[in-house]
Design a protein around this motif. Sequence first.
Motif, PDB file in Angstrom:
ATOM      1  N   SER A 361       0.741  -1.291  -0.238  1.00 35.98           N
ATOM      2  CA  SER A 361      -0.022  -0.028  -0.084  1.00 35.98           C
ATOM      3  C   SER A 361       0.654   1.169  -0.322  1.00 35.98           C
ATOM      4  O   SER A 361       0.857   2.180  -0.430  1.00 35.98           O
ATOM      5  N   MET A 362       2.073   1.258   0.649  1.00 41.03           N
ATOM      6  CA  MET A 362       2.595   2.050   1.187  1.00 41.03           C
ATOM      7  C   MET A 362       3.109   2.550  -0.902  1.00 41.03           C
ATOM      8  O   MET A 362       3.857   3.496  -0.955  1.00 41.03           O
ATOM      9  N   GLU A 364       2.294   1.864  -3.175  1.00 41.64           N
ATOM     10  CA  GLU A 364       1.679   1.983  -4.384  1.00 41.64           C
ATOM     11  C   GLU A 364       1.240   3.951  -4.337  1.00 41.64           C
ATOM     12  O   GLU A 364       1.909   4.275  -5.192  1.00 41.64           O
ATOM     13  N   GLU A 365       1.050   3.960  -3.247  1.00 46.16           N
ATOM     14  CA  GLU A 365       0.429   5.632  -2.844  1.00 46.16           C
ATOM     15  C   GLU A 365       2.046   6.314  -3.412  1.00 46.16           C
ATOM     16  O   GLU A 365       1.828   7.409  -3.394  1.00 46.16           O
ATOM     17  N   TYR A 369      -0.527   2.721  -8.831  1.00 47.68           N
ATOM     18  CA  TYR A 369      -1.893   1.766  -8.722  1.00 47.68           C
ATOM     19  C   TYR A 369      -1.958   0.836 -10.211  1.00 47.68           C
ATOM     20  O   TYR A 369      -1.886   1.794 -11.566  1.00 47.68           O
ATOM     21  N   GLY A 428      -8.213   4.428  -8.413  1.00 47.73           N
ATOM     22  CA  GLY A 428      -7.298   4.852  -6.865  1.00 47.73           C
ATOM     23  C   GLY A 428      -5.982   5.436  -7.547  1.00 47.73           C
ATOM     24  O   GLY A 428      -5.717   7.054  -7.105  1.00 47.73           O
ATOM     25  N   ASN A 429      -5.630   5.567  -9.213  1.00 47.24           N
ATOM     26  CA  ASN A 429      -4.702   6.716  -9.969  1.00 47.24           C
ATOM     27  C   ASN A 429      -5.420   8.022  -9.371  1.00 47.24           C
ATOM     28  O   ASN A 429      -4.690   8.781  -9.682  1.00 47.24           O
ATOM     29  N   ARG A 432      -5.130   9.745  -6.440  1.00 48.55           N
ATOM     30  CA  ARG A 432      -3.469  10.278  -6.011  1.00 48.55           C
ATOM     31  C   ARG A 432      -3.212  11.318  -6.860  1.00 48.55           C
ATOM     32  O   ARG A 432      -2.796  11.628  -6.137  1.00 48.55           O
ATOM     33  N   THR A 436      -1.711  14.708  -5.394  1.00 48.17           N
ATOM     34  CA  THR A 436      -0.355  14.995  -5.346  1.00 48.17           C
ATOM     35  C   THR A 436      -0.186  15.059  -6.622  1.00 48.17           C
ATOM     36  O   THR A 436       0.978  15.869  -7.192  1.00 48.17           O
TER      37      THR A 436
END
Length: 504
Positions: A361-362, A364-365, A369, A428-429, A432, A436
């Motif tokens: 998970s980290m 991927e952050e 993803y 998910g992307n 993100r 970010t």
Amino acid sequence: MKTESVPVRYEGKLLLAALGCAVIHHYLFYGKAWGVSFPLFVILFYVYYYWAVREKRELRLEPSMALAVPVLLLSFTYVAHSNLLLLVFNALAVPLLIVAHTTWHMAEERPKTPFILRLFDQVFVQTLKYVPRPVIVTFRALSFKMKAGRSQELMKVLIGLIVSIPLLLAVVALLASADSMFDRALARLPELTSGLKLGQTLFRALWIACIATGLFAYVRGLLQPKRWPPRAAEEDFSTGSEPPETILATTTAVPRLDATVAATVLVVLNAVYLLFAFVQFSYFFGGGAAELPEGITYASYARKGFAELVVVTLINLTVLMTMLYGVKRPGPAAWRFLRSLLGVLVGCTGIMLSSAYLRLSMYEEAYGYTVARLLVHAFMLFLLVLFILALVKLWRERLPLLRCYAVVTVIAYVIINYFGIDAAVTRGNIQRYEATGRLDAAYLGSLGYEVVPLLLELKRKHPDAEGVDEALQSFRSRIASGKAASWTEFNWPEWRAAKALEGA
């Protein structure tokens, strides 16, 4: 129809029906992409199968029918989804499940041999045994239509034609070299027959013949399989006295590990795993109380150890299965102690899986993803379920663990197919990106057509998002180059993406 044999006339009907299925298969798949054609042919196969075995097995609700559900669900993924990786795997999974279903459905006619052996036997013994049978059935049918003398004359004519082929080739070559006009006439033959596309026609005929032979041989092998000699252990199981795993364990001649040796191995492993669990709680579960060494980020820390943890988890699963089925059963007190050690092993493995899950998970952050990373997430959850079932097996010994594993595997695979993995990765992307400002739009443009509505929504909300227009253009190119030429290629996500891009 008698159980012992299949009548000749029935074999002819079976072969004709297989030929009809093969012709439909050719129409659905030849030169076309897989779409709605895939579930249609699966349904056609089941119609053919249940018609063929109707006198041995009635079509009714029974336990084996449970396998037909994932077969149909996975076959419909070719209409409902467009993830290429899963569709490739489904091309293998669907036939495998069909073999498992039909073998299980006909299993009452056979002794209770291990199911996995029956699967291999059905595919590689029973089916191959009947591959030459269509030729025999065809010649018998021709002989039945004629008198014996005419049948023999036909056979002689066929033999004569086969023998004459090498002679004909030699004579034609000699005559062509001896006479230039004859050689010129031969040279014109390809022009005269060019419209026939002889090579393509032969390939199509071979396609139909191979599919018909395969269908006929497989179902024929199910109807009249080679008998396996019964074993004493299997006869004992028929009384319902012991579960199959216990019988397999007590009747095979495989050497077994001593309980004391097994306990020693578990004590050593658990000591290491408990230390590892303490460290993991410090870093991941301790609320950030501990700091990483200087120069190491959480992303690099996650990337470095994730694969190793997954490998250790698989090793632990192997150790657990070995302890359950490969250790000599000690006395009650020693067995309780051994089960406690195995329980600790399962608990520590759960911590390892949690650590690996958090590491991924980290990662991927930090890096985004992907389908592969999301599949690994799912695989870790799947392993966790397997360990939980093994933990239940420790205290409920009659639980058929291997059967439970098979059921869980099929259910998990169907869930993955219908989860919408490409859309989940894209969401998910996008989240993100909104947090970010970083987005790998080129990667999203390589996913399935389920992504298009999400990218269009992202473009509407964030018109300046870099790379989104290029990703959408790649989908337009894919749709234009792979535009369905036939209704058999229909795919719902592709059709919906095309409609959405038309208005964009």
